[in-house]
Design an enzyme around this catalytic site. Structure first.
Site, PDB file in Angstrom:
ATOM      1  N   LYS A 253       0.887  -1.168   0.000  1.00  0.00           N
ATOM      2  CA  LYS A 253       0.000   0.000   0.000  1.00  0.00           C
ATOM      3  C   LYS A 253       0.921   1.213   0.000  1.00  0.00           C
ATOM      4  O   LYS A 253       1.640   1.458   0.975  1.00  0.00           O
ATOM      5  CB  LYS A 253      -0.903   0.003   1.237  1.00  0.00           C
ATOM      6  CG  LYS A 253      -1.765   1.253   1.266  1.00  0.00           C
ATOM      7  CD  LYS A 253      -2.519   1.449   2.543  1.00  0.00           C
ATOM      8  CE  LYS A 253      -2.817   2.948   2.606  1.00  0.00           C
ATOM      9  NZ  LYS A 253      -3.605   3.341   3.730  1.00  0.00           N
TER      10      LYS A 253
ATOM     11  N   GLY B  46      -7.689   9.718   9.442  1.00  0.00           N
ATOM     12  CA  GLY B  46      -8.004   9.953  10.854  1.00  0.00           C
ATOM     13  C   GLY B  46      -9.029  11.047  11.100  1.00  0.00           C
ATOM     14  O   GLY B  46      -9.365  11.334  12.249  1.00  0.00           O
TER      15      GLY B  46
ATOM     16  N   ALA C 147      -9.342   5.765   3.863  1.00  0.00           N
ATOM     17  CA  ALA C 147      -9.081   6.853   4.815  1.00  0.00           C
ATOM     18  C   ALA C 147     -10.236   7.841   4.985  1.00  0.00           C
ATOM     19  O   ALA C 147     -10.994   8.112   4.058  1.00  0.00           O
ATOM     20  CB  ALA C 147      -7.831   7.645   4.434  1.00  0.00           C
TER      21      ALA C 147
ATOM     22  N   ASN D  42      -9.205   2.329   9.407  1.00  0.00           N
ATOM     23  CA  ASN D  42      -8.452   1.983  10.608  1.00  0.00           C
ATOM     24  C   ASN D  42      -8.990   2.715  11.837  1.00  0.00           C
ATOM     25  O   ASN D  42      -9.543   2.120  12.768  1.00  0.00           O
ATOM     26  CB  ASN D  42      -6.966   2.323  10.373  1.00  0.00           C
ATOM     27  CG  ASN D  42      -6.035   1.807  11.455  1.00  0.00           C
ATOM     28  OD1 ASN D  42      -4.865   1.588  11.204  1.00  0.00           O
ATOM     29  ND2 ASN D  42      -6.503   1.576  12.673  1.00  0.00           N
ATOM     30  N   THR D  43      -8.846   4.059  11.837  1.00  0.00           N
ATOM     31  CA  THR D  43      -9.125   4.836  13.046  1.00  0.00           C
ATOM     32  C   THR D  43     -10.540   4.616  13.582  1.00  0.00           C
ATOM     33  O   THR D  43     -10.719   4.492  14.802  1.00  0.00           O
ATOM     34  CB  THR D  43      -8.901   6.342  12.763  1.00  0.00           C
ATOM     35  OG1 THR D  43      -7.638   6.486  12.115  1.00  0.00           O
ATOM     36  CG2 THR D  43      -8.906   7.154  14.038  1.00  0.00           C
TER      37      THR D  43
HETATM   38  C1  DXP Z   1      -3.930   2.235   8.281  1.00  0.00           C
HETATM   39  C2  DXP Z   1      -3.784   3.033   7.087  1.00  0.00           C
HETATM   40  O1  DXP Z   1      -3.342   2.588   6.090  1.00  0.00           O
HETATM   41  C3  DXP Z   1      -4.251   4.425   7.133  1.00  0.00           C
HETATM   42  O2  DXP Z   1      -3.222   5.208   6.657  1.00  0.00           O
HETATM   43  C4  DXP Z   1      -5.474   4.486   6.302  1.00  0.00           C
HETATM   44  O3  DXP Z   1      -5.378   5.383   5.308  1.00  0.00           O
HETATM   45  C5  DXP Z   1      -6.712   4.525   7.125  1.00  0.00           C
HETATM   46  O4  DXP Z   1      -7.181   5.797   7.420  1.00  0.00           O
HETATM   47  P1  DXP Z   1      -8.244   6.018   8.608  1.00  0.00           P
HETATM   48  O5  DXP Z   1      -7.460   5.786   9.854  1.00  0.00           O
HETATM   49  O6  DXP Z   1      -8.733   7.426   8.446  1.00  0.00           O
HETATM   50  O7  DXP Z   1      -9.324   5.009   8.437  1.00  0.00           O
END
Ligand code: DXP
Length: 262
Positions: free
Chosen positions: A96, A157, A184, A206-207
């Site tokens: 990635k 995030g 993201a 992720n976040t």
């Molecule tokens: C874990 C990862 O690869 C992050 O850089 C991704 O872009 C997720 O973004 P969020 O944390 O906003 O979901």
């Protein structure tokens, strides 16, 4: 089924492994999400002494495809070196690709991204680039050899969801045959469902899971929303209209009669 670089996946959710309160919560969240691909930041995690070998052992135990990422890289050179290291460490040519332009917005550096993607694709990597909705960058990434694009929903995030919905729609319409994954900025399951309803092939987040009050429950919620959004897309949604349209036709004879005598 989601097909990326010739590999098929049942789940359309890709989950990040950073920022969980404990390794056990991470494990449970991954299991609850059903995600078959987990992304791992090589630079961030290896820089953190507390994670140590235990973190890598846990990632292995999860039994998912590991998608190493180049989070924290700023120039075209840094992600190339990081990807090469990841290939050795994880025995995968998947990467990635993140090249960050600005630390406040974490916006991708499209110039560095295209440059690094060109080098990595030529070296045989399967590159999944974290990009914006920019059409010319998308064209150049595909020309460089990327078979998948991962446009941002909004800054990493930020939990703002799909900040530029119409540009994401245009991108989808313009590249009907390229797997597109929103990556993201997703904050709520409804954001993920929205992306899937638009015809996106998957969502990476992720976040929103790691920092949720209950990450395990949230992972399950996202999994359901992504499935629901995909089903709605495949089923074909009706178009919104300006005026009301009665859903119950009034014409004809009622099929029952009220018996006023009784
Ligand atoms: C874990 C990862 O690869 C992050 O850089 C991704 O872009 C997720 O973004 P969020 O944390 O906003 O979901």
């Amino acid at each position: 089924m989601l097909e990326l670089y010739g590999t098929r996946f049942t789940s359309r959710m890709l989950l990040g492994t950073a920022g969980y309160a404990s390794p056990d919560i991470l494990r449970q969240a991954v299991e609850a999400s059903g995600a078959e691909i987990v992304t791992v930041s090589l630079r961030r995690e290896s820089a953190r002494a507390r994670t140590g070998q235990g973190f890598w052992a846990l990632i292995e135990q999860l039994g998912r495809r590991v998608l190493p990422n180049t989070a924290g890289c700023h120039t075209a050179k840094e992600p190339i070196a990081t990807a090469q290291m990841a290939r050795e460490l994880f025995g995968t040519n998947w990467i990635k690709l993140e090249v960050i332009a600005n630390d406040d917005t974490l916006q991708p550096d499209l110039f560095g991204l295209v440059e690094a993607a060109g080098v990595l694709c030529a070296e045989g990597f399967a590159v999944l680039p974290y990009t914006t909705e920019d059409m010319s960058a998308a064209e150049r990434l595909i020309a460089a050899g990327c078979e998948v694009l991962m446009p941002w929903g909004s800054p990493i995030g930020s939990a703002r969801g799909l900040a530029n919905r119409s540009a994401l729609q245009t991108l989808r319409a313009y590249f009907p045959d390229t797997p597109l994954i929103v990556d993201a900025g997703i904050g709520a399951p409804s954001h993920a469902a929205e992306a899937m309803e638009m015809g996106y092939d998957g969502v990476l987040l992720n976040t929103a899971v790691a920092k949720a009050g209950d990450p395990v429950k949230m992972a399950e919620g996202f999994a359901s929303a992504i499935k629901a959004g995909r089903l709605a897309y495949e089923a074909g949604m009706i178009e919104p209209r300006d005026m009301a349209s009665p859903s119950t036709p009034l014409a004809g004879t009622p099929f029952f009669k009220i018996d006023h005598a009784s």
